[in-house]
Design an enzyme around this catalytic site. Structure first.
Site, PDB file in Angstrom:
ATOM      1  N   ASP A   8       0.858  -1.185   0.000  1.00 18.82           N
ATOM      2  CA  ASP A   8       0.000   0.000   0.000  1.00 18.82           C
ATOM      3  C   ASP A   8       0.893   1.234   0.000  1.00 18.82           C
ATOM      4  O   ASP A   8       1.826   1.331   0.808  1.00 18.82           O
ATOM      5  CB  ASP A   8      -0.901   0.027   1.237  1.00 18.82           C
ATOM      6  CG  ASP A   8      -1.976  -1.054   1.197  1.00 18.82           C
ATOM      7  OD1 ASP A   8      -2.053  -1.778   0.186  1.00 18.82           O
ATOM      8  OD2 ASP A   8      -2.731  -1.163   2.181  1.00 18.82           O
ATOM      9  N   ASP A 129     -15.446  -3.256  -0.454  1.00 15.46           N
ATOM     10  CA  ASP A 129     -14.958  -3.015   0.905  1.00 15.46           C
ATOM     11  C   ASP A 129     -16.160  -2.720   1.785  1.00 15.46           C
ATOM     12  O   ASP A 129     -16.913  -1.782   1.516  1.00 15.46           O
ATOM     13  CB  ASP A 129     -13.996  -1.829   0.921  1.00 15.46           C
ATOM     14  CG  ASP A 129     -12.880  -1.979  -0.108  1.00 15.46           C
ATOM     15  OD1 ASP A 129     -12.387  -3.111  -0.273  1.00 15.46           O
ATOM     16  OD2 ASP A 129     -12.516  -0.982  -0.748  1.00 15.46           O
TER      17      ASP A 129
END
Length: 239
Positions: A8, A129
């Site tokens: 990330d 998500d």
């Protein structure tokens, strides 16, 4: 089952978050390129990357560093974060990204999502998500009123082949994946499911494999040493 180690990116650095909270970002590696190279040496075939700045800004931000990673390894890279236009999709796919992830766009712009899936097929994954079962977007800063199964069925209907499912409450917490949520999704749609969030140890890989999922993303557990990538790959029988 495919193991996808994760990188990330925030402000050009390799970071991890707790439950998607940007204020908790902490650096976990000195170099994204070197981290990716090490993942490849350990046997990985795929790499999962997220442009965290892009996810929040709704446009690609860390593209330069992402392309450095692509050029420095033979890993297939799936990428999410800030991909909201066909131009962005095409730019990434033409520049060496193997699969792009549409997250917020899948919720906010179903027409664009359908066009991208029709044009690029298995090079498109939909990132779902969820927070308490409801889909979140905009870098997880906004929670919608749409149930994750509802969105999964909607994207399945337009031909989506891959869904990346994240339980935000488990992400970065090392508390184990939400097996119940994943099993429900696996039964609800025919898409290939990639689990994300909560993986903390080898037993989690075994549990996910038992659900017959397509893949699993591993992040924080790899960085803190609780899970060895080689061990995860061996359990998944990817090697």
């Amino acid at each position: 089952m495919v193991i996808l180690p994760a990188i990330d990116l925030k402000d050009g650095q390799c970071v991890r978050l707790f439950r998607g909270d940007y204020s908790t970002a902490h650096r976990v590696a000195a170099s994204a390129v070197q981290t990716a190279e090490q993942f490849q040496k350990s046997g990985a075939k795929w790499l999962h990357m997220v442009d965290l700045n892009g996810a929040k800004a709704a446009v690609p931000v860390n593209s330069k560093l992402i392309f450095q990673v692509v050029r420095s390894t033979d890993l297939k890279v799936e990428l999410g974060g800030g991909i909201r236009t066909m131009q962005a999709v095409e730019h990434y796919l033409q520049s060496g990204i193997s699969r792009v992830i549409l997250g917020s766009a899948a919720l906010a712009d179903p027409d664009f999502t359908a066009k991208a899936v029709r044009k690029y097929g298995d090079q498109i994954a939909i990132g779902i998500d969820a927070r308490n079962g409801m889909v979140a977007a905009e870098g997880w800063t906004h929670t919608s009123h749409m149930d994750y199964i509802e969105l999964a069925k909607r994207v399945e209907a337009v031909g989506t082949q891959y869904i990346i499912m994240t339980d935000i409450d488990r992400d970065g917490m090392l508390t184990g994946p939400n097996l119940e949520m994943l099993e429900k999704l696996q039964k609800a749609v025919s898409c290939k499911i990639i689990a994300s969030g909560g993986v903390s140890r080898a037993k989690d890989i075994e549990d996910l494999k038992a659900l017959h999922l397509y893949g699993v993303i591993c992040g924080k557990a790899l960085y803190n040493g609780d899970l060895k990538l080689e061990e995860a790959l061996e359990i998944a029988e990817e090697k």
